[in-house]
Design an enzyme around this catalytic site. Structure first.
Site, PDB file in Angstrom:
ATOM      1  N   PRO A 120       0.827  -1.215   0.000  1.00 32.10           N
ATOM      2  CA  PRO A 120       0.000   0.000   0.000  1.00 32.10           C
ATOM      3  C   PRO A 120       0.863   1.268   0.000  1.00 32.10           C
ATOM      4  O   PRO A 120       0.566   2.225  -0.727  1.00 32.10           O
ATOM      5  CB  PRO A 120      -0.809  -0.114   1.303  1.00 32.10           C
ATOM      6  CG  PRO A 120      -0.808  -1.573   1.630  1.00 32.10           C
ATOM      7  CD  PRO A 120       0.520  -2.092   1.148  1.00 32.10           C
ATOM      8  N   TYR A 121       1.913   1.262   0.788  1.00 36.32           N
ATOM      9  CA  TYR A 121       2.809   2.430   0.866  1.00 36.32           C
ATOM     10  C   TYR A 121       3.465   2.698  -0.488  1.00 36.32           C
ATOM     11  O   TYR A 121       3.465   3.842  -0.976  1.00 36.32           O
ATOM     12  CB  TYR A 121       3.872   2.155   1.936  1.00 36.32           C
ATOM     13  CG  TYR A 121       4.842   3.291   2.183  1.00 36.32           C
ATOM     14  CD1 TYR A 121       4.456   4.425   2.892  1.00 36.32           C
ATOM     15  CD2 TYR A 121       6.158   3.222   1.730  1.00 36.32           C
ATOM     16  CE1 TYR A 121       5.349   5.456   3.135  1.00 36.32           C
ATOM     17  CE2 TYR A 121       7.058   4.244   1.971  1.00 36.32           C
ATOM     18  CZ  TYR A 121       6.648   5.359   2.671  1.00 36.32           C
ATOM     19  OH  TYR A 121       7.538   6.383   2.915  1.00 36.32           O
TER      20      TYR A 121
END
Ligand code: NAD
Length: 245
Positions: free
Chosen positions: A151-152
């Site tokens: 996600p990052y």
């Protein structure tokens, strides 16, 4: 480089990279708004910087908070020249198949949607003045992708695309938009990441060390200055040589 008479808003500036950027811009003469979800931290940071700083408690994932935060320095100092989208979280370090919906949405909201919300509010102010600088703190993860940080890495890649597109919209309107892509920087953010993942990321840095918040602040200061006049939409690496493209 002097920022005398100018106003800067830095998100996530209660500590770490954001605090280093706010401190540096203030030393160079700017009024600075320290925006952070951690109200006590923001107050303490503003006190450390001195009378040219104000603290604004705000969650950059919430549209109403963002509108209030962007208006606060405009009301106090009458202008907004520089915005640094710095607030961010890594989220949980885990492989994709172990992530919950909540893991995904939290990181995308904090690291990507916030950049949209803050930039939109700031650009509406800057368009009237026909001048401004927006600097988005992305990450080398957005260029290369780091395992266990899907996600990052996705959010930071989004920040890079956002920067390129917005820079083109604003190129003839006096507002420059930049992305900065640091590799590992020595801050408390690293406590959110597993030791294995930190070791993996540091091992990829040819200079063999982590960077400092002050090194990020030095680049941001130049990007925010009038000396930076013919670059917009670019990704500026601070990666000790990890990315050479
Ligand atoms: N430290 C690194 O290795 C590194 C590397 C590349 C990019 N970055 C990026 O640099 C930025 C700053 O990172 P840092 O290392 O200083 O982190 P940090 O954890 O030390 O500081 C982040 C700050 O953001 C604030 N924040 C978090 N969520 C918020 C929200 N919803 N609204 C408002 N404020 C919020 C926190 O309270 C904190 O003060 C982040 O965007 C991060 O992704 C960091």
């Amino acid at each position: 480089m002097s920022f005398a008479g100018k106003t800067a808003l830095i998100t996530g500036a209660a500590r770490g990279i954001g605090f280093a950027i706010a401190s540096r811009l203030a030393v160079q003469g700017a009024h600075v708004a320290i925006v952070d979800i951690n109200g006590h931290g923001a107050d303490a940071a503003a006190k450390r910087i001195g009378p040219d700083a104000m603290a604004v408690t705000a969650d950059v994932t919430k549209p109403a908070d963002v509108e209030r935060a962007v208006q606060a320095p405009v009301e106090r100092w009458g202008r907004l020249d520089i915005v640094v989208n710095n607030a961010g979280i890594t989220g949980r370090t885990a492989p994709l198949w172990e992530l919950t919906d909540e893991d995904w949405h939290r990181v995308i909201a904090c690291d990507l949607t916030s950049v949209f919300l803050v930039s939109r509010a700031a650009v509406r102010v800057m368009l009237e003045a026909r001048r401004g600088r927006i600097i988005n703190i992305a990450s080398i993860a957005g260029k290369e992708g780091n395992p266990t940080l899907v996600p990052y890495s996705t959010a930071k890649a989004g920040v890079i695309g956002f920067t390129k597109a917005l820079a083109k919209e604003l190129a003839m309107r006096g507002i420059l938009v930049h992305a900065v892509a640091p590799a590992v920087i020595g801050t408390e953010l690293l406590n959110q990441v597993s030791k294995e993942t930190v070791d993996y990321m540091v091992a990829k840095i040819p200079m063999g060390r982590v960077g400092t918040p002050e090194e990020v602040a030095a680049l941001v200061s130049w990007l925010a200055s009038d000396e930076c006049s013919f670059t917009t939409g670019a990704v500026h690496d601070l990666s000790g040589g990890r990315a050479t493209y």
